[in-house]
Scaffold this motif. Structure first.
Motif, PDB file in Angstrom:
ATOM      1  N   UNK A  10       0.835  -1.206   0.000  1.00 24.81           N
ATOM      2  CA  UNK A  10       0.000   0.000   0.000  1.00 24.81           C
ATOM      3  C   UNK A  10       0.871   1.260   0.000  1.00 24.81           C
ATOM      4  N   UNK A  11       0.198   2.397  -0.126  1.00 22.01           N
ATOM      5  CA  UNK A  11       0.920   3.676  -0.138  1.00 22.01           C
ATOM      6  C   UNK A  11       1.462   4.035   1.233  1.00 22.01           C
ATOM      7  N   UNK A  12       1.006   5.179   1.763  1.00 20.58           N
ATOM      8  CA  UNK A  12       1.536   5.656   3.048  1.00 20.58           C
ATOM      9  C   UNK A  12       0.429   5.729   4.083  1.00 20.58           C
ATOM     10  N   UNK A  13       0.831   5.674   5.342  1.00 20.61           N
ATOM     11  CA  UNK A  13      -0.151   5.849   6.395  1.00 20.61           C
ATOM     12  C   UNK A  13      -0.798   7.237   6.265  1.00 20.61           C
ATOM     13  N   UNK A  14      -2.119   7.323   6.485  1.00 16.67           N
ATOM     14  CA  UNK A  14      -2.826   8.605   6.292  1.00 16.67           C
ATOM     15  C   UNK A  14      -2.183   9.793   7.003  1.00 16.67           C
ATOM     16  N   UNK A  17       0.574  10.970   4.772  1.00 16.78           N
ATOM     17  CA  UNK A  17       0.031  11.654   3.581  1.00 16.78           C
ATOM     18  C   UNK A  17      -0.469  13.052   3.936  1.00 16.78           C
ATOM     19  N   UNK A 201      10.073   2.485   4.300  1.00 16.84           N
ATOM     20  CA  UNK A 201       9.300   1.892   3.201  1.00 16.84           C
ATOM     21  C   UNK A 201       8.394   0.769   3.682  1.00 16.84           C
ATOM     22  N   UNK A 204       5.081   2.061   6.569  1.00 16.72           N
ATOM     23  CA  UNK A 204       4.104   3.121   6.432  1.00 16.72           C
ATOM     24  C   UNK A 204       4.491   4.324   5.588  1.00 16.72           C
ATOM     25  N   UNK A 205       5.727   4.409   5.124  1.00 12.78           N
ATOM     26  CA  UNK A 205       6.117   5.531   4.268  1.00 12.78           C
ATOM     27  C   UNK A 205       5.973   5.160   2.799  1.00 12.78           C
ATOM     28  N   UNK A 206       5.874   6.187   1.954  1.00  9.67           N
ATOM     29  CA  UNK A 206       5.872   5.935   0.508  1.00  9.67           C
ATOM     30  C   UNK A 206       7.210   5.364   0.085  1.00  9.67           C
ATOM     31  N   UNK A 207       8.226   5.875   0.715  1.00 12.58           N
ATOM     32  CA  UNK A 207       9.603   5.427   0.487  1.00 12.58           C
ATOM     33  C   UNK A 207      10.476   6.106   1.523  1.00 12.58           C
TER      34      UNK A 207
ATOM     35  N   UNK B  24      -4.240   5.212  -2.487  1.00 12.03           N
ATOM     36  CA  UNK B  24      -3.323   4.957  -1.376  1.00 12.03           C
ATOM     37  C   UNK B  24      -3.504   3.594  -0.715  1.00 12.03           C
ATOM     38  N   UNK B  26      -5.121   0.926  -1.990  1.00 14.31           N
ATOM     39  CA  UNK B  26      -5.108  -0.218  -2.913  1.00 14.31           C
ATOM     40  C   UNK B  26      -3.904  -1.090  -2.605  1.00 14.31           C
ATOM     41  N   UNK B 235       8.068   0.135  -3.479  1.00 17.14           N
ATOM     42  CA  UNK B 235       6.758   0.682  -3.865  1.00 17.14           C
ATOM     43  C   UNK B 235       6.890   1.400  -5.199  1.00 17.14           C
ATOM     44  N   UNK B 237       4.940   1.552  -7.485  1.00 12.41           N
ATOM     45  CA  UNK B 237       3.691   2.211  -7.893  1.00 12.41           C
ATOM     46  C   UNK B 237       3.659   3.679  -7.508  1.00 12.41           C
TER      47      UNK B 237
END
Lengths: 340, 340, 340, 340
Positions: A10-14, A17, A201, A204-207, B24, B26, B235, B237
């Motif tokens: 998944x992406x990042x923790x809300x 974001x 990564x 919970x982070x995007x990267x 996010x 997904x 990630x 994506x």
């Protein structure tokens, strides 16, 4: 279909974001010298109780490993690792590409011990062989195990005694530090290793990974090395903001905790279903041994990775939970495990 | 205080952030093999009119450059660049760190020409010297200039004739392709170069460059190389989604256009103020020559980079606009320039 | 005191020295393009029955190995070797220093087999791992064993099938090809491997190895690589003349034969003395297991290398004979072995 | 046909060959730890008056350069050289292949000066650029010029001040130290540079350079580096014996002297013939400017290298004398020059 394949689906923790959104149109200086990165570093220093640590945010784990190792070693020096170590198996020779041999030692549970390190030292006796200079460990390891404070102290001691640098890959540090059997505090680490990284990564982070250099003589010119290896992000604040969000309060540890508690539930389900484990469950990676027909059934609704044959009828798979794993999916998986 | 220091001071364009938010939670497969990355690749292929191109998303520009060059060359081969080329000046020897000499040729305006390339070939005559094999150009260049279609075709021709690989660094491709004097279409590029990248970081993304490999024999095993250099994001994506947002409609070009129109306004202000340029204004980087006392005055409200002495009383500075540059700040800067 | 420590204790065979003396004041062109080097190449081509081979003279073995491997591989590719292989153990990470992982496979007798190679292929499944591309074997091996023609053919077959390059380290090729159990002719080799080298240093030359590249697509630009790695001697004729002397008649094989027959005598003495071997005697390296008190006694008159503990009372040592080993010293050693 | 192409056309000086012959059947330990190497080191230490220097014998010059530079530098550091420096032009990117940028500075006569070094420092300002750390000079230079003691002291001073390592390539040190205008003693050098090498290949040896490391902190583990780069000869005594012969008496300097006096004679002939020089004659390399028709005539009996066009009717060539150059050939050349 729900995926337990890994902890970077998944992406990042809300809350991460949110902070990215909030600061999106601020103007920041480049290359990680911005205010958010500075704040994040302050929060981390406070957390690890090491005011004079050098902290750098790096896009990914392989990059951190190759950067650190090639920065710390002279050309003839090698790194000692468990044979299961990420740098040995899953980085396409990234360390060797920087010129250094990876000396992989057989280990039973993904963990190095003083004895194994000593053995590596003993077989490197003269100038016709590479010179051991750095010990690489992962916590949690690639097989989901962790180092106790005592184990880490013993490794620290043999490293000191033999003038070896000790580096800890913390891609899954959050899960290691928040699992039930752990007795290591994040603030213990700077006294026990020379450098380590706090993985973003997979938590919970995007990267982004936060590299912490603890030993004075390893700090010099590190930003030159980062730039040279392509690890210095122009928008360094993108990583800085994320670590700010992770460390301004307890979020980093909450996310690790969540992943672990989801894994615990699954582990209970597996036990309840009557199945065993390839390695004892501990952190957010589980390695259950399951009958192939159950596996086939589960595969209709769930995704796992690494199915490997154990015997004719059984396979070991890897189940990974993360900050984003939902209780519902865990419950559904447990149900499927037990009803079989 | 408003910064014209560079084009990577802010986060991401809101439409990019929106798509990141929307997707996010997904679950995506890792390492760039997800649906968003696939979609983004399809959009880009359509835009460049090259269905069989290989596209890879890479975190940053230096990383893309070192990855491409070290993947395409054998150990004894070198890259030819303008002396102002980013790989020669501003990447801390990243190319050399992968083993390859950078042969930097003197150029008047940041641009290579067939004559200069021929000169580089002429001075490398035998096996005691490195072998020229790759030509590196940037578009727009580090001094803000661009290649016309004809110029690029001529470089393409000399490269073909001498079996040289032509690689275009497109960190600022958006600005190059949308500036007033440009006659090159993005779909012309795959016929003229062997590989190029479409810069995201400097055109509205949080991070990410889209590498396009056009020539068949250069494609092989590229993902191995990415992984080895630490350029394969877990990630993936996160980059894929951003390029999806940039190329699903015209956003990529709109953002370049905006940066250019902001730069044009400033250029007019500079001319109106009676000042000249170090290099003719063209894209989103301006290099005006300003009196030092004006510069001092401007510095109270604006940030620029690279002030370099021209004579006792004048300096050349670099002004950079971006997708995020506001009209108000541009107007305020113009006012300050003219009233002086 | 007589040394059986290795096969590079003395200078050059007198016939080599003679030719060096005779041609000493001739003027030769540099960098291996002289007439002596050309003649030597012709003699070797005739001997190996491969007119279109490319031959290069290189000062030493480690240099040849690192040069060949780094020339033939792309950055993400690795070399497969026996765990006892010289490149794995005794070259201070020379291969890794050029960027390539050495994948060392456990072997019982220093020899790779198709099964072991297949196993190495099987564990390298995707782009997160290095890509096997070259198989390195030594003949004779580091433990004194040799490859039969059949064994080599089988390795050749699996390499062809999997598009692997096969490279044979022939530091001790003379001894391998002239030992009693050998059934491989030097002219068989070019059909079975892609490149190999004919060792001079350990068979009567002052220095020098003759690298033979058999496969067409591996030949390109090799002299660039030699120069870059510092392997192109200014006075290339110094190596050329020596290989001229070794191959203008049968000298190369005579010297190997002599070393082997000296080793055979010693092996007989060891057996007569009632002692066993760690690996079956075959070429010019013997690995007898001797009682420690005998070893102590022998050490008064002889030098060996690598004493390694087998049990409380026994050690394995390495005895090496060479072109220069004298019958008297062998006889004396045998006497000492038997009388004990 | 007589060749003045270079100083490595013939074998070894007879006194060197003699000592090789005499010791040929002695048994020596390998890898340069033999008695001859030790003696040679003692003779050299006495000659340079530096008892605590570390001395290593290395097969060739390119190898010495790449070995020294890659041993002394960290990955982000670069070497400063004159643009004519051997490492910049004639080593096929050997330095870059070890990962380091060569920063080549324009020089008028092949020589660096403090001003030029300062300029190199001034343009490397931050972590986006390589970090200057080592200064490479050759003495004599590639254009035949030499450094005076004062010039070398000034370079030493700026290096000390800026924590730069100073390394002198002495491939042609013999000629430099014995030419008429030289005021530098070999025993001055250890005080002025951190490392240098005493060239054997171009001054009467079959092969071999004696590297001298003067600064304490550069000595560590150097033999590991030698082995890794393939620079540690199995028969190290072959180089050791040669340097023993060169330094046990005055032979090294006699040979340089001879080469210089031969060059002087030719220079006089050139002047007498009414011709000028591209660079002032000084050591054993002459760069006269000659009419093309004379050159054509000379080419019937003599070989030179590097004919380069000066104007329509004239070319500059390189004439090199050596320890082996005969008076007769010099006289014949002079005759041909004057009678024209």
């Amino acid at each position: 279909m729900y995926s337990f394949r890994n902890d970077y689906s998944e992406g990042a923790h809300p809350r991460i974001l949110e902070l990215l959104m909030k600061s999106n149109l601020e103007q920041n200086v480049g290359y990680g010298e911005d205010e958010h990165s500075n704040k994040a570093k302050e929060y981390i220093k406070k957390s690890i109780k090491k005011e004079d640590a050098d902290i750098h945010f790096i896009p990914g784990g392989t990059q951190t490993n190759l950067l650190v190792i090639s920065s710390f070693l002279r050309p003839h020096q090698c790194v000692i690792t468990a044979d299961t170590g990420h740098i040995n198996v899953h980085e396409t020779g990234a360390i060797e590409a920087t010129g250094h041999k990876v000396v992989a030692m057989a280990c039973s549970d993904g963990k190095l011990t003083p004895d194994i390190i000593q053995k590596a030292l003993d077989i490197h006796t003269d100038e016709h062989m590479v010179q051991p200079k750095l010990v690489y460990i992962s916590n949690s390891t690639e097989t989901g195990t962790i180092y106790s404070k005592k184990e880490l102290s013993q490794i620290h001691d043999i490293c000191r005694k033999n003038d070896l640098i000790l580096f800890m890959d913390g891609a899954r540090l959050a899960s290691a530090l928040t699992c039930r059997t752990n007795d290591l505090n994040i603030s213990d680490i700077p006294d026990l290793v020379d450098a380590f990284y706090i993985g973003g990564t997979k938590n919970g982070a995007l990267l982004g990974e936060a590299l912490v250099i603890c030993r004075e003589e390893l700090k010099k010119d590190f930003r030159f090395l980062m730039k040279q290896r392509g690890a210095m992000m122009a928008k360094g604040f993108v990583a800085g903001i994320q670590f700010e969000a992770l460390f301004q309060d307890n979020l980093y540890f909450e996310l690790g905790s969540h992943a672990n508690s989801m894994a615990e539930r699954i582990a209970e389900g597996i036990k309840e279903g009557g199945y065993s484990f390839f390695t004892e469950p501990c952190t957010n990676q589980l390695f259950p041994i399951l009958p192939n027909d159950l596996l086939e059934e589960l595969s209709k609704n769930f995704v796992f990775s690494l199915p490997e044959k154990v015997d004719e009828d059984h396979s070991v798979i890897r189940i990974v939970t993360s900050w984003a794993t939902t209780r519902e999916s865990v419950d559904r998986l447990c149900e499927s495990l037990i009803k079989q």
